[in-house]
Design a protein around this motif. Structure first.
Motif, PDB file in Angstrom:
ATOM      1  N   GLY A  15       0.782  -1.222   0.000  1.00  0.00           N
ATOM      2  CA  GLY A  15       0.000   0.000   0.000  1.00  0.00           C
ATOM      3  C   GLY A  15       0.816   1.275   0.000  1.00  0.00           C
ATOM      4  N   GLN A  16       2.136   1.170   0.025  1.00  0.00           N
ATOM      5  CA  GLN A  16       2.966   2.371   0.061  1.00  0.00           C
ATOM      6  C   GLN A  16       3.450   2.780  -1.328  1.00  0.00           C
ATOM      7  OE1 GLN A  16       5.988   1.433   3.073  1.00  0.00           O
ATOM      8  NE2 GLN A  16       4.955   2.913   4.394  1.00  0.00           N
ATOM      9  N   VAL A  17       3.709   4.080  -1.453  1.00  0.00           N
ATOM     10  CA  VAL A  17       4.262   4.682  -2.663  1.00  0.00           C
ATOM     11  C   VAL A  17       5.442   5.535  -2.219  1.00  0.00           C
ATOM     12  CG1 VAL A  17       3.817   6.259  -4.585  1.00  0.00           C
ATOM     13  CG2 VAL A  17       1.991   4.746  -3.773  1.00  0.00           C
ATOM     14  N   SER A  18       6.553   5.428  -2.948  1.00  0.00           N
ATOM     15  CA  SER A  18       7.727   6.235  -2.625  1.00  0.00           C
ATOM     16  C   SER A  18       8.299   6.813  -3.911  1.00  0.00           C
ATOM     17  CB  SER A  18       8.785   5.378  -1.924  1.00  0.00           C
ATOM     18  OG  SER A  18       9.907   6.158  -1.591  1.00  0.00           O
ATOM     19  N   PHE A  19       8.742   8.062  -3.845  1.00  0.00           N
ATOM     20  CA  PHE A  19       9.372   8.738  -4.974  1.00  0.00           C
ATOM     21  C   PHE A  19      10.583   9.472  -4.422  1.00  0.00           C
ATOM     22  CE2 PHE A  19      10.111  11.714  -8.353  1.00  0.00           C
ATOM     23  CZ  PHE A  19       9.634  11.087  -9.491  1.00  0.00           C
ATOM     24  N   ALA A  20      11.729   9.351  -5.095  1.00  0.00           N
ATOM     25  CA  ALA A  20      12.955   9.965  -4.577  1.00  0.00           C
ATOM     26  C   ALA A  20      13.669  10.731  -5.684  1.00  0.00           C
ATOM     27  CB  ALA A  20      13.876   8.906  -3.998  1.00  0.00           C
ATOM     28  N   THR A  21      14.377  11.787  -5.259  1.00  0.00           N
ATOM     29  CA  THR A  21      15.120  12.628  -6.199  1.00  0.00           C
ATOM     30  C   THR A  21      16.617  12.607  -5.905  1.00  0.00           C
ATOM     31  OG1 THR A  21      14.719  14.552  -4.789  1.00  0.00           O
ATOM     32  CG2 THR A  21      13.150  14.149  -6.591  1.00  0.00           C
ATOM     33  N   ARG A  22      17.056  11.636  -5.144  1.00  0.00           N
ATOM     34  CA  ARG A  22      18.485  11.456  -4.858  1.00  0.00           C
ATOM     35  C   ARG A  22      18.781   9.961  -4.907  1.00  0.00           C
ATOM     36  NH1 ARG A  22      20.352  10.633   0.534  1.00  0.00           N
ATOM     37  NH2 ARG A  22      18.680  10.018   1.921  1.00  0.00           N
ATOM     38  N   PRO A  23      20.041   9.532  -4.894  1.00  0.00           N
ATOM     39  CA  PRO A  23      20.350   8.107  -4.972  1.00  0.00           C
ATOM     40  C   PRO A  23      19.638   7.317  -3.862  1.00  0.00           C
ATOM     41  CG  PRO A  23      22.339   9.385  -5.292  1.00  0.00           C
ATOM     42  CD  PRO A  23      21.254  10.351  -4.871  1.00  0.00           C
ATOM     43  N   THR A  24      18.790   6.416  -4.279  1.00  0.00           N
ATOM     44  CA  THR A  24      17.957   5.658  -3.347  1.00  0.00           C
ATOM     45  C   THR A  24      17.756   4.253  -3.891  1.00  0.00           C
ATOM     46  OG1 THR A  24      16.768   7.678  -2.743  1.00  0.00           O
ATOM     47  CG2 THR A  24      15.705   5.601  -2.177  1.00  0.00           C
ATOM     48  N   ARG A  25      17.713   3.293  -2.990  1.00  0.00           N
ATOM     49  CA  ARG A  25      17.316   1.928  -3.320  1.00  0.00           C
ATOM     50  C   ARG A  25      15.936   1.714  -2.706  1.00  0.00           C
ATOM     51  NH1 ARG A  25      21.458  -2.554  -2.300  1.00  0.00           N
ATOM     52  NH2 ARG A  25      21.920  -2.086  -4.491  1.00  0.00           N
ATOM     53  N   LEU A  26      14.994   1.342  -3.554  1.00  0.00           N
ATOM     54  CA  LEU A  26      13.636   1.029  -3.111  1.00  0.00           C
ATOM     55  C   LEU A  26      13.482  -0.484  -3.119  1.00  0.00           C
ATOM     56  CD1 LEU A  26      11.758   3.710  -5.230  1.00  0.00           C
ATOM     57  CD2 LEU A  26      12.347   3.847  -2.808  1.00  0.00           C
ATOM     58  N   ARG A  27      12.953  -1.024  -2.019  1.00  0.00           N
ATOM     59  CA  ARG A  27      12.799  -2.480  -1.888  1.00  0.00           C
ATOM     60  C   ARG A  27      11.376  -2.811  -1.491  1.00  0.00           C
ATOM     61  NH1 ARG A  27      18.150  -4.784   0.275  1.00  0.00           N
ATOM     62  NH2 ARG A  27      16.933  -6.658   0.429  1.00  0.00           N
ATOM     63  N   THR A  28      10.946  -4.000  -1.885  1.00  0.00           N
ATOM     64  CA  THR A  28       9.658  -4.503  -1.413  1.00  0.00           C
ATOM     65  C   THR A  28       9.592  -5.999  -1.616  1.00  0.00           C
ATOM     66  OG1 THR A  28       7.299  -3.985  -1.331  1.00  0.00           O
ATOM     67  CG2 THR A  28       8.275  -4.230  -3.524  1.00  0.00           C
ATOM     68  N   LEU A  29       8.626  -6.622  -0.975  1.00  0.00           N
ATOM     69  CA  LEU A  29       8.363  -8.050  -1.087  1.00  0.00           C
ATOM     70  C   LEU A  29       6.939  -8.206  -1.594  1.00  0.00           C
ATOM     71  CD1 LEU A  29       9.140 -11.040  -0.555  1.00  0.00           C
ATOM     72  CD2 LEU A  29       8.217 -10.729   1.748  1.00  0.00           C
ATOM     73  N   LEU A  30       6.784  -8.902  -2.715  1.00  0.00           N
ATOM     74  CA  LEU A  30       5.486  -9.049  -3.367  1.00  0.00           C
ATOM     75  C   LEU A  30       5.032 -10.500  -3.371  1.00  0.00           C
ATOM     76  CD1 LEU A  30       6.411  -7.033  -6.555  1.00  0.00           C
ATOM     77  CD2 LEU A  30       4.985  -6.189  -4.677  1.00  0.00           C
ATOM     78  N   GLY A  31       3.752 -10.701  -3.156  1.00  0.00           N
ATOM     79  CA  GLY A  31       3.107 -11.987  -3.405  1.00  0.00           C
ATOM     80  C   GLY A  31       2.146 -11.758  -4.550  1.00  0.00           C
ATOM     81  N   SER A  32       0.865 -11.664  -4.225  1.00  0.00           N
ATOM     82  CA  SER A  32      -0.146 -11.377  -5.247  1.00  0.00           C
ATOM     83  C   SER A  32      -0.204  -9.890  -5.588  1.00  0.00           C
ATOM     84  CB  SER A  32      -1.521 -11.857  -4.784  1.00  0.00           C
ATOM     85  OG  SER A  32      -1.886 -11.216  -3.582  1.00  0.00           O
ATOM     86  N   CYS A  33       0.446  -9.058  -4.788  1.00  0.00           N
ATOM     87  CA  CYS A  33       0.493  -7.611  -5.056  1.00  0.00           C
ATOM     88  C   CYS A  33       1.371  -7.332  -6.272  1.00  0.00           C
ATOM     89  CB  CYS A  33       1.074  -6.876  -3.851  1.00  0.00           C
ATOM     90  SG  CYS A  33       0.085  -7.028  -2.353  1.00  0.00           S
TER      91      CYS A  33
END
Length: 177
Positions: A15-33
């Motif tokens: 349910g989260q949304v993230s947006f970045a304007t600098r060096p960033t690593r975005l991580r998540t764990l998905l099943g049916s999502c």
């Protein structure tokens, strides 16, 4: 997979949304999502959402990242706020793994994973997004790592009934499956 000095790391919950304007690593764990990644190759900015359901009936409420259509709207707004055009972003789609593959299905009912996959593809088409890769469907879960400094998305997919893969695989699959 090495992070640049000073890079941030953000872990997205469902349910989260993230947006970045600098060096960033975005991580998540998905099943049916499903996760949608947005990356601007010239500006090295972008974001990711982790949606749980395609949409909801009530649209008079504030935008909610749990729903695919609203999560995408949040990403689109971030792109515009940052003075960029949506067409300039590379988009990748991940997830939609069936978590209960032995559960019977018929033509009238579909599992959430299939509904989420269809919603992600429909949204990409409706908004004329530049879809560069996808890894959706099958069974089991996926761990996603998205590096904004170079646009790489790393996927570890563990289908139901298989042993965990030892290494992340860089996602290079064609969006034109």
């Amino acid at each position: 997979m090495k992070m640049p000095v000073g890079a941030a790391e953000v872990v997205l919950a469902p349910g989260q949304v993230s947006f970045a304007t600098r060096p960033t690593r975005l991580r998540t764990l998905l099943g049916s999502c499903v996760a949608i990644t947005f990356w601007h190759p010239q500006r090295l900015i972008g974001g990711m959402c982790h949606f749980m359901l395609p949409g909801r009936l009530r649209h008079d409420l504030p935008l909610d990242g749990r729903y695919g259509d609203e999560a995408l709207e949040l990403l689109l707004r971030h792109a515009l706020i940052n003075g960029t055009q949506v067409q300039d972003y590379q988009i990748k789609l991940f997830g939609g793994g069936r978590m209960f593959p032995d559960q019977p299905r018929d033509l009238r009912t579909q599992d959430v994973a299939s509904l989420n996959i269809r919603a992600a593809l429909d949204l990409a088409e409706r908004y004329h997004l530049h879809l560069t890769a996808q890894d959706m469907g099958s069974t089991g879960h996926r761990t996603i790592m998205f590096d904004l400094w170079n646009g790489n998305v790393w996927v570890r997919h563990q289908p139901m009934g298989t042993l965990q893969h030892d290494a992340y695989q860089k996602n290079q699959r064609s969006a034109g499956r």
